[in-house]
Design a protein around this motif. Sequence first.
Motif, PDB file in Angstrom:
ATOM      1  N   GLY A 122       8.553   8.700   6.885  1.00  0.00           N
ATOM      2  CA  GLY A 122       8.016   8.621   5.675  1.00  0.00           C
ATOM      3  C   GLY A 122       9.296   8.506   4.641  1.00  0.00           C
ATOM      4  N   ASN A 123       9.084   8.361   3.281  1.00  0.00           N
ATOM      5  CA  ASN A 123      10.048   8.190   2.223  1.00  0.00           C
ATOM      6  C   ASN A 123      10.807   6.907   2.268  1.00  0.00           C
ATOM      7  OD1 ASN A 123      11.484   8.938  -0.218  1.00  0.00           O
ATOM      8  ND2 ASN A 123      13.204   9.923   1.278  1.00  0.00           N
ATOM      9  N   GLN A 124      10.020   5.853   2.435  1.00  0.00           N
ATOM     10  CA  GLN A 124      10.597   4.487   3.058  1.00  0.00           C
ATOM     11  C   GLN A 124       9.631   3.504   2.889  1.00  0.00           C
ATOM     12  OE1 GLN A 124      11.277   3.497   7.457  1.00  0.00           O
ATOM     13  NE2 GLN A 124      11.066   5.868   7.174  1.00  0.00           N
ATOM     14  N   VAL A 125      10.095   2.345   2.620  1.00  0.00           N
ATOM     15  CA  VAL A 125       9.221   0.993   2.826  1.00  0.00           C
ATOM     16  C   VAL A 125       9.160   0.418   4.289  1.00  0.00           C
ATOM     17  CG1 VAL A 125       8.585  -1.389   1.578  1.00  0.00           C
ATOM     18  CG2 VAL A 125       9.673   0.685   0.405  1.00  0.00           C
ATOM     19  N   ALA A 126       8.203   0.056   4.675  1.00  0.00           N
ATOM     20  CA  ALA A 126       8.075  -0.757   5.933  1.00  0.00           C
ATOM     21  C   ALA A 126       7.329  -2.033   5.784  1.00  0.00           C
ATOM     22  CB  ALA A 126       7.467  -0.217   7.072  1.00  0.00           C
ATOM     23  N   SER A 127       7.907  -3.228   6.114  1.00  0.00           N
ATOM     24  CA  SER A 127       7.337  -4.389   5.798  1.00  0.00           C
ATOM     25  C   SER A 127       6.709  -5.233   6.998  1.00  0.00           C
ATOM     26  CB  SER A 127       8.579  -5.492   5.127  1.00  0.00           C
ATOM     27  OG  SER A 127       9.341  -5.854   6.226  1.00  0.00           O
ATOM     28  N   ALA A 128       6.035  -6.276   6.951  1.00  0.00           N
ATOM     29  CA  ALA A 128       5.492  -6.542   7.985  1.00  0.00           C
ATOM     30  C   ALA A 128       6.561  -7.377   8.832  1.00  0.00           C
ATOM     31  CB  ALA A 128       4.514  -7.909   7.615  1.00  0.00           C
ATOM     32  N   ASN A 129       7.684  -7.792   8.308  1.00  0.00           N
ATOM     33  CA  ASN A 129       8.737  -8.328   8.924  1.00  0.00           C
ATOM     34  C   ASN A 129       9.461  -7.336   9.838  1.00  0.00           C
ATOM     35  OD1 ASN A 129       8.443  -9.715   6.095  1.00  0.00           O
ATOM     36  ND2 ASN A 129       9.789 -11.165   7.340  1.00  0.00           N
ATOM     37  N   LEU A 167       0.824  -1.038   0.200  1.00  0.00           N
ATOM     38  CA  LEU A 167       0.124   0.018  -0.072  1.00  0.00           C
ATOM     39  C   LEU A 167       0.910   1.185   0.070  1.00  0.00           C
ATOM     40  CD1 LEU A 167      -3.131   0.396   1.882  1.00  0.00           C
ATOM     41  CD2 LEU A 167      -1.677   2.361   1.718  1.00  0.00           C
ATOM     42  N   VAL A 168       0.750   2.144  -0.845  1.00  0.00           N
ATOM     43  CA  VAL A 168       1.702   3.342  -1.137  1.00  0.00           C
ATOM     44  C   VAL A 168       0.581   4.483  -0.893  1.00  0.00           C
ATOM     45  CG1 VAL A 168       2.992   4.651  -2.857  1.00  0.00           C
ATOM     46  CG2 VAL A 168       2.627   2.075  -3.011  1.00  0.00           C
ATOM     47  N   ASP A 169       1.375   5.437   0.199  1.00  0.00           N
ATOM     48  CA  ASP A 169       0.718   6.633   0.346  1.00  0.00           C
ATOM     49  C   ASP A 169       1.576   7.774   0.089  1.00  0.00           C
ATOM     50  OD1 ASP A 169      -1.876   7.817   2.108  1.00  0.00           O
ATOM     51  OD2 ASP A 169      -0.038   8.900   2.835  1.00  0.00           O
ATOM     52  N   LEU A 170       0.975   9.002  -0.300  1.00  0.00           N
ATOM     53  CA  LEU A 170       1.934  10.082  -0.535  1.00  0.00           C
ATOM     54  C   LEU A 170       2.127  10.844   0.632  1.00  0.00           C
ATOM     55  CD1 LEU A 170       1.146   9.202  -3.468  1.00  0.00           C
ATOM     56  CD2 LEU A 170       1.221  11.627  -4.092  1.00  0.00           C
ATOM     57  N   ASP A 171       3.559  11.085   1.000  1.00  0.00           N
ATOM     58  CA  ASP A 171       3.947  12.322   2.171  1.00  0.00           C
ATOM     59  C   ASP A 171       3.696  13.474   1.462  1.00  0.00           C
ATOM     60  OD1 ASP A 171       4.600   9.855   3.331  1.00  0.00           O
ATOM     61  OD2 ASP A 171       6.594   9.726   2.591  1.00  0.00           O
ATOM     62  N   GLY A 172       3.079  14.520   2.298  1.00  0.00           N
ATOM     63  CA  GLY A 172       3.042  15.839   1.845  1.00  0.00           C
ATOM     64  C   GLY A 172       2.207  16.006   0.846  1.00  0.00           C
ATOM     65  N   PHE A 173       1.141  15.214   0.403  1.00  0.00           N
ATOM     66  CA  PHE A 173       0.364  15.441  -0.511  1.00  0.00           C
ATOM     67  C   PHE A 173      -0.678  16.529  -0.283  1.00  0.00           C
ATOM     68  CE2 PHE A 173      -3.569  14.698  -3.068  1.00  0.00           C
ATOM     69  CZ  PHE A 173      -3.037  14.972  -4.304  1.00  0.00           C
ATOM     70  N   ASP A 209      -2.128  -1.573   5.042  1.00  0.00           N
ATOM     71  CA  ASP A 209      -2.277  -0.294   5.583  1.00  0.00           C
ATOM     72  C   ASP A 209      -1.263  -0.146   6.827  1.00  0.00           C
ATOM     73  OD1 ASP A 209      -3.875   1.991   5.394  1.00  0.00           O
ATOM     74  OD2 ASP A 209      -4.775   1.315   7.025  1.00  0.00           O
ATOM     75  N   ALA A 210      -1.661  -1.113   7.772  1.00  0.00           N
ATOM     76  CA  ALA A 210      -0.859  -1.042   9.139  1.00  0.00           C
ATOM     77  C   ALA A 210       0.524  -1.007   8.745  1.00  0.00           C
ATOM     78  CB  ALA A 210      -1.301  -2.229   9.977  1.00  0.00           C
ATOM     79  N   ALA A 211       1.288  -1.551   8.080  1.00  0.00           N
ATOM     80  CA  ALA A 211       2.822  -1.582   7.494  1.00  0.00           C
ATOM     81  C   ALA A 211       3.094   0.015   7.197  1.00  0.00           C
ATOM     82  CB  ALA A 211       3.111  -2.594   6.529  1.00  0.00           C
ATOM     83  N   MET A 212       2.250   0.370   6.352  1.00  0.00           N
ATOM     84  CA  MET A 212       2.087   1.773   5.576  1.00  0.00           C
ATOM     85  C   MET A 212       2.466   2.684   6.825  1.00  0.00           C
ATOM     86  SD  MET A 212       0.600   4.760   5.034  1.00  0.00           S
ATOM     87  CE  MET A 212      -1.133   4.397   4.879  1.00  0.00           C
ATOM     88  N   TYR A 213       1.504   2.752   7.819  1.00  0.00           N
ATOM     89  CA  TYR A 213       1.742   3.686   8.890  1.00  0.00           C
ATOM     90  C   TYR A 213       2.999   3.552   9.552  1.00  0.00           C
ATOM     91  CZ  TYR A 213      -2.877   5.573   8.138  1.00  0.00           C
ATOM     92  OH  TYR A 213      -3.981   6.393   7.692  1.00  0.00           O
ATOM     93  N   GLN A 214       3.481   2.366   9.645  1.00  0.00           N
ATOM     94  CA  GLN A 214       4.796   2.169  10.256  1.00  0.00           C
ATOM     95  C   GLN A 214       5.868   2.916   9.532  1.00  0.00           C
ATOM     96  OE1 GLN A 214       5.632   0.776  12.959  1.00  0.00           O
ATOM     97  NE2 GLN A 214       7.728   0.428  12.907  1.00  0.00           N
ATOM     98  N   ALA A 215       5.848   3.114   8.335  1.00  0.00           N
ATOM     99  CA  ALA A 215       6.714   3.629   7.474  1.00  0.00           C
ATOM    100  C   ALA A 215       6.424   5.194   7.660  1.00  0.00           C
ATOM    101  CB  ALA A 215       6.413   3.395   5.775  1.00  0.00           C
ATOM    102  N   LYS A 216       5.346   5.793   7.717  1.00  0.00           N
ATOM    103  CA  LYS A 216       4.791   7.048   8.139  1.00  0.00           C
ATOM    104  C   LYS A 216       5.696   7.547   9.758  1.00  0.00           C
ATOM    105  CE  LYS A 216       1.748   8.443   5.004  1.00  0.00           C
ATOM    106  NZ  LYS A 216       1.845   9.780   4.188  1.00  0.00           N
ATOM    107  N   ARG A 217       5.365   6.675  10.472  1.00  0.00           N
ATOM    108  CA  ARG A 217       5.863   6.953  11.746  1.00  0.00           C
ATOM    109  C   ARG A 217       7.425   6.859  11.787  1.00  0.00           C
ATOM    110  NH1 ARG A 217       1.500   3.746  13.497  1.00  0.00           N
ATOM    111  NH2 ARG A 217       2.524   1.839  13.150  1.00  0.00           N
TER     112      ARG A 217
END
Length: 584
Positions: free
Chosen positions: A550-557, A435-441, A539-547
Amino acid sequence: MALTDEATDPVTARRPALAEMSDAWLVGRARELGAAVQRHEYTQQLEIVAMMDELLDETQRRGEPLLVAQLLRSSALARLATKGLAAEAEPRLDEMLAHTRRHGIALLRADAHALRGRRLVIAAQEDAALTEIARALAILDDSTIPDRQVGLRNWNRLLSSTLIDCWLVLNQLGVYEAAEEVIGRAATAIRESASPHDIALQLINRIKMLLGWGLRLERIDEYDESAEKFRTAASMGAAAEGPFAESLFPRKANVAAIDQVGVLAAAPALNQPGAEHIERLEHLYTERAFGHDREIVAIALARCLDKEGRREEALTVLRETRQSISDDTSQPSMRLNIARELARLDTSPDYASGASESLIDYARRLESEMWSLRESQIATLNARREHERLSAEHGAITQQALQDPLTGLPNRRALDEKLRQLASSADAQPLAVALVDLDGFKGVNDKQSHAEGDNVLRVVASTLRDALRGDDLVARYGGDEFIVLLPGTPASAAKMALGRAVKSVSNLPHHLSHGVTLSIGLVSLRPQERGEQVLARADAAMYQAKRGGGNQVASANSMAADPAAAWASEAPPTDPAWDADDHS
């Protein structure tokens, strides 16, 4: 600047650093080389093909979709013009078709079909070639509104070149009525903005068509109509002198076009055969002519020689020509013209005169039957063209139901269908879901405008799509969120691929992205897991990247308590980008 023989010699021409040249220079250089490859000898043709590939590599590095499509066309066209390389054009035409379909470049998608038609004619698959031309014309019939981003002048130039590529196949097949309609459309497209090269090309092509048409009419004893075609071609030849002198064609300075171009010399000779044409035609016959001019030059020369009582010399020319094209299947109608000319001049068969007359009568009846078959080809072309148009119209309606209108990506409905399909396919496992979300959009919409926000979404969607494999799916999920499905991809490999996408977006020029970046949550589909469940985990992993900023990938692992255990079942990523970007 006009291109001379010396300027187009691939050995002596200066090779500038391509990375320093503008996009317009690359396109212009490809056009010059495309004109040159038609005339040069085989060794130089091979060097021109290599130079075309260098231009293509540079455009692919830059990644501008229209530029890449144009250079794919040039690279394929150079191979189609070089003996023995036609099969090498197929992968480039396949890539051109996929690329233009993905980026919505309709004119060049039609051109890919037209060039496929040319390839099929070379392979002696005439019926299949006709189908490809029907597909090309159906696309053009639905592409009547110029693309503003391309620009009107460039749009018209692309339209004209595509129509000429369609015309070439129709002319090779001897479907002259359809060819005349198509080349007329090509002339109309560039009427107001035509360069001298465009005008010269149009005139030479029309003359070539009229001469072939006239020879074909003679074969069914329509001599008055044939003579009219020859007269028209001769008058057009005189009009070609001026624009040819300023064209991109390889040419000799201060030498008249009629002394350099076979069809221009053949036109007055076929109109009024005589001794005054022989020296010029003999010279052109021994040189490499434009395209397939040599066959027409041979027929014109033979008629002039015969008119002066030199029939044996005329027969020698025709026999040499027949031998030289014995393995060339790209001009079926012209091969028959050569055979008919030989039969007409060779009056010493080993048959009694009565048998000879019977054979002549039989040949005439066969020609009439072939003319009827040719007319059925026109009907077949029109029927297939309408079928392709209706199929495309139906497909467009279906596509609209599954496509996001803003970005052109698959929409939520298409995503749900694809996810169900991949989840049930053993070949698609392991299936990575992101799931990809834009930072700063939100700031772009608030500080700029919603229109500018839409532009950013389109740019990011295109960048994300181009950063991944052809069989990966990128869909718009809603708002500024996208879903990526990567079939047959372990989590580690998916993380590397998505990391490259993150970098591609962060490296976009600020005026295109306004500084937005990507936060991506990555998971792998579990056995028996429903679509909404795997998307919730992504979606949960995406919020991990946000926290994590941002500007990164967070995986379930990466969300696991024990990082070492998280990667126990598969090798950790080795992409240096992840060492820098993974903050988990």
